[in-house]
Motif scaffolding. Structure first.
Motif, PDB file in Angstrom:
ATOM      1  N   GLU A  71      12.495 -10.534   1.252  1.00  0.00           N
ATOM      2  CA  GLU A  71      12.714  -9.191   0.731  1.00  0.00           C
ATOM      3  C   GLU A  71      12.311  -9.096  -0.740  1.00  0.00           C
ATOM      4  OE1 GLU A  71      14.845 -10.903   2.480  1.00  0.00           O
ATOM      5  OE2 GLU A  71      14.970  -9.747   4.343  1.00  0.00           O
ATOM      6  N   GLU A  72      12.623 -10.126  -1.526  1.00  0.00           N
ATOM      7  CA  GLU A  72      12.273 -10.127  -2.952  1.00  0.00           C
ATOM      8  C   GLU A  72      10.758 -10.163  -3.145  1.00  0.00           C
ATOM      9  OE1 GLU A  72      16.192 -12.386  -4.857  1.00  0.00           O
ATOM     10  OE2 GLU A  72      14.503 -13.566  -4.087  1.00  0.00           O
ATOM     11  N   MET A  73      10.068 -10.968  -2.336  1.00  0.00           N
ATOM     12  CA  MET A  73       8.608 -11.030  -2.430  1.00  0.00           C
ATOM     13  C   MET A  73       7.971  -9.699  -2.028  1.00  0.00           C
ATOM     14  SD  MET A  73       7.491 -14.866  -1.156  1.00  0.00           S
ATOM     15  CE  MET A  73       8.510 -14.935   0.320  1.00  0.00           C
ATOM     16  N   LEU A  74       8.527  -9.067  -0.988  1.00  0.00           N
ATOM     17  CA  LEU A  74       8.005  -7.780  -0.532  1.00  0.00           C
ATOM     18  C   LEU A  74       8.185  -6.712  -1.611  1.00  0.00           C
ATOM     19  CD1 LEU A  74       6.696  -6.459   1.926  1.00  0.00           C
ATOM     20  CD2 LEU A  74       8.976  -5.825   2.723  1.00  0.00           C
ATOM     21  N   LEU A 118       5.621  -7.313  -4.296  1.00  0.00           N
ATOM     22  CA  LEU A 118       4.299  -6.867  -3.871  1.00  0.00           C
ATOM     23  C   LEU A 118       4.173  -5.349  -3.996  1.00  0.00           C
ATOM     24  CD1 LEU A 118       1.533  -7.467  -2.591  1.00  0.00           C
ATOM     25  CD2 LEU A 118       2.629  -7.271  -0.345  1.00  0.00           C
ATOM     26  N   GLN A 119       5.222  -4.641  -3.646  1.00  0.00           N
ATOM     27  CA  GLN A 119       5.205  -3.188  -3.772  1.00  0.00           C
ATOM     28  C   GLN A 119       5.041  -2.760  -5.229  1.00  0.00           C
ATOM     29  OE1 GLN A 119       8.911  -2.307  -1.807  1.00  0.00           O
ATOM     30  NE2 GLN A 119       7.939  -1.990   0.199  1.00  0.00           N
ATOM     31  N   GLY A 120       5.649  -3.533  -6.128  1.00  0.00           N
ATOM     32  CA  GLY A 120       5.501  -3.242  -7.563  1.00  0.00           C
ATOM     33  C   GLY A 120       4.065  -3.431  -8.030  1.00  0.00           C
ATOM     34  N   GLU A 134      -4.948 -10.585  -8.075  1.00  0.00           N
ATOM     35  CA  GLU A 134      -4.798 -12.005  -7.752  1.00  0.00           C
ATOM     36  C   GLU A 134      -3.332 -12.358  -7.479  1.00  0.00           C
ATOM     37  OE1 GLU A 134      -6.550 -14.008 -11.042  1.00  0.00           O
ATOM     38  OE2 GLU A 134      -8.610 -13.556 -10.432  1.00  0.00           O
ATOM     39  N   GLU A 135      -2.442 -11.745  -8.269  1.00  0.00           N
ATOM     40  CA  GLU A 135      -1.012 -11.983  -8.063  1.00  0.00           C
ATOM     41  C   GLU A 135      -0.576 -11.425  -6.703  1.00  0.00           C
ATOM     42  OE1 GLU A 135       3.324 -10.997 -10.145  1.00  0.00           O
ATOM     43  OE2 GLU A 135       1.485 -10.238 -11.044  1.00  0.00           O
TER      44      GLU A 135
END
Length: 377
Positions: free
Chosen positions: A8-11, A14-16, A36-37
């Motif tokens: 959830e934190e990675m998702l 990614l949205q940010g 790249e990030e």
């Protein structure tokens, strides 16, 4: 050591990054770094998903044997069988003619102080005409299956399996189809008892009550259907008792002697073997009977592989899909170890100490105990 990011934190991260790229305020260099990030986060997400996927259990219908093990194993109680409690309750409420056939394992479910007599009267209070032990049918099955075994050995076959456990029967048909001709052609005690009841009362309906969810699929199997009309688990029986405000402990006790100690023994692993051994001895049958007793998926798979390559250490396989036998079925209400102690104590109280001592066997002589092949056999 840095804390590992959750999916959830990675998702969210990614949205940010996607938000920054979409607003168009970043320079080309900053956009490239953000891109790249984002790619790195996506790769981490895929890796996490692959890991999670490996932990997910998926039921494959083509391999399912309806044993109910998934129901017992699911920590969330999210898997259940199709319940027939509503149509049974409706028929009872309308006063329809119905018989209850109870599996031998029922005696271990209510503790050592509640016997067959109290259970029988509790079931009759629900509205059933009578309760009959499936163990009575087990005695008939023992005689029929023993004679079938003798015939097969005389024909030169190397081994035979039991057919009373529908989960085991389904397992052979699906996982070892080239060995299904080794399955006994004798019906299960449930079917034998159902046919016995309908021979004497053709207009009645029969409800089997047991610990096994696989019996629900067996009851509608081609070549068998019609002997039993409904199947309930012990859990569903308890629900009916509660709905009708019936407590077996408060019911009158009476002597119930429908079956031998060996017929009742079918409820635990090794019970069928003991019954056949008793019949062979009492009937003076001249045959070598070497049973390989297995229960649980792992042991059954190992044994069937040995049988397939001709390395079986015996000439008969007693297979039970539930470890320990029926007392550990998916529809039980008591822990197997506690249930077994009560089961043994109560069943030892029967006055019929040998299969052939059961006088009801004479009434099974004109009952069809053959299991007709299904359409795909």
């Amino acid at each position: 050591m840095a804390k590992k990011e959750s999916y959830e934190e990675m998702l969210q991260k990614l949205q940010g990054v996607l938000g920054e790229l979409e607003n168009g305020e970043l320079s080309l260099e900053e956009s490239m770094k953000s891109y790249e990030e984002g790619v790195k986060i996506v790769n981490k997400l895929y890796k996490t998903l692959n890991t999670l996927e490996g932990k997910i259990s998926i039921i494959k219908e083509e391999k399912c044997v309806n044993c109910g093990a998934c129901m017992s194993a699911c920590p969330f109680g999210a898997i259940s069988d199709k319940s027939l409690i509503v149509p049974v309750a409706k028929r009872l409420a309308r006063g329809r003619k119905m018989y209850a056939v109870v599996a031998p394992a029922i005696t271990g479910q209510f503790g050592a102080k509640i016997g067959y007599g109290q259970i029988k009267n509790a079931i009759k209070k629900l509205g059933f005409i009578d309760m009959v032990e499936a163990a009575c049918g087990a005695d008939g099955v023992t005689v029929h299956e023993s004679n079938e075994f003798v015939e097969r050995m005389e024909k030169g076959e190397n081994y035979m399996t039991n057919s009373c456990c529908p989960g085991f029967l389904n397992y052979i048909e699906k996982m070892f189809p080239d060995q299904k001709d080794k399955i006994s052609g004798t019906v299960s005690p449930m079917v034998a008892t159902g046919r016995y009841i309908k021979k004497n009362d053709p207009d009645s309906k029969v409800v089997f009550i047991g610990p096994c969810t696989a019996k629900k699929s067996e009851a509608v199997r081609d070549g068998i259907k019609g002997a039993v009309d409904y199947v309930l688990t012990f859990e569903e029986l308890i629900a009916l008792f509660e709905a009708f405000d019936i407590d077996p402990a408060e019911c009158e006790n009476e002597v119930v002697d429908d079956a031998s100690i060996f017929g009742r023994g079918f409820g635990t692993a090794g019970g069928l073997t003991a019954a056949i051994e008793n019949y062979i001895k009492e009937a003076g049958v001249d045959v070598e009977f070497k049973s390989v007793k297995v229960s649980g998926g792992i042991e059954i798979k190992k044994t069937m592989n040995m049988a397939k390559v001709g390395r079986l250490s015996g000439n008969f396989i007693e297979g039970m899909m539930c470890e320990g036998g029926c007392i550990n079925g998916a529809g039980v209400i008591a822990p197997p170890m506690r249930a077994k102690a009560a089961f043994t104590k109560i069943n030892n109280g029967t006055t019929i100490k040998a299969v052939l001592k059961n006088r009801t066997l004479e009434e099974f002589e004109d009952v069809n105990l053959e299991r007709m092949p299904s359409e795909d056999e």
